[in-house]
Write an enzyme that holds these catalytic residues in place. Structure first.
Site, PDB file in Angstrom:
ATOM      1  N   CYS A 112       0.830  -1.203   0.000  1.00  0.00           N
ATOM      2  CA  CYS A 112       0.000   0.000   0.000  1.00  0.00           C
ATOM      3  C   CYS A 112       0.869   1.261   0.000  1.00  0.00           C
ATOM      4  O   CYS A 112       1.562   1.537  -0.952  1.00  0.00           O
ATOM      5  CB  CYS A 112      -0.976  -0.057   1.169  1.00  0.00           C
ATOM      6  N   HIS A 113       0.848   2.055   1.074  1.00  0.00           N
ATOM      7  CA  HIS A 113       1.644   3.277   1.169  1.00  0.00           C
ATOM      8  C   HIS A 113       3.074   3.026   1.653  1.00  0.00           C
ATOM      9  O   HIS A 113       3.894   3.938   1.655  1.00  0.00           O
ATOM     10  CB  HIS A 113       0.965   4.279   2.112  1.00  0.00           C
TER      11      HIS A 113
END
Length: 179
Positions: A112-113
């Site tokens: 994800c991030h």
């Protein structure tokens, strides 16, 4: 590795802002595989997980990243959440640990991030990876090639886009640890 029992896998997070499922689901898969997950963070105590923007559970920190040694772990997992990798980017010990882990050749899995921390560590030149879509420009600006795929492996880097990719992410991580 033929005997997986006791093999430690580092999970590195900030002390707050971790997307709960991106920590707990890979953690459970690592445990189910007979491996030993350990939670590293900048500060002792606990980390605060979130379900998107809502506070979820806390988890105890096993060790601070400042005292962590790459040689003690078979792999590194970097869970996402927006605030988590953004905070880790500002922690010199976390950035050093990530950079050293990537250089070691051992598996580094970011979802994800979390690739923001890889950007900060300066390890993406010539690498192909994926992430949450908003990181595309940062990844490209750091010399990486961003693609929209469920899981991407480039050398020892394993990346995925979001919580929906966790099954493929953990399967790929476990395969890399098993060699």
């Amino acid at each position: 590795m033929s005997d997986q029992t006791g093999t430690k896998i580092a999970f590195l997070t900030a002390n707050e802002g971790i997307e709960r499922v991106e920590l707990t689901e890979p953690w459970k898969s690592v445990q189910d595989a007979g491996l030993q997950p350990e939670l590293l963070a900048p500060k002792e105590g606990e980390v605060q997980t979130f379900d998107h923007l809502d506070k979820a559970e806390t988890r105890p920190v096993d060790h601070t990243v400042k005292g962590a040694k790459v040689d003690d772990y078979a792999a590194l997992v970097l869970p996402g959440g927006v605030a988590n990798p953004d905070a880790l980017r500002l922690d010199d010990d976390a950035v050093r640990f990530i950079k050293d882990f990537v250089a070691s050749g051992k598996p580094v899995a970011a979802i994800c991030h979390a690739p923001w921390t890889l950007v900060e560590a300066g390890v993406l030149e010539g690498k192909r990876l994926t992430s949450w879509p908003s990181l595309q420009t940062d990844i490209r600006n750091s010399g990486g090639e961003w693609v929209d795929e469920e899981v991407v492996v480039d050398g020892n880097l394993i990346t995925s886009r979001n919580p929906d990719d966790i099954p493929a992410f953990t399967k790929t991580l476990l395969g890399a640890v098993r060699g």
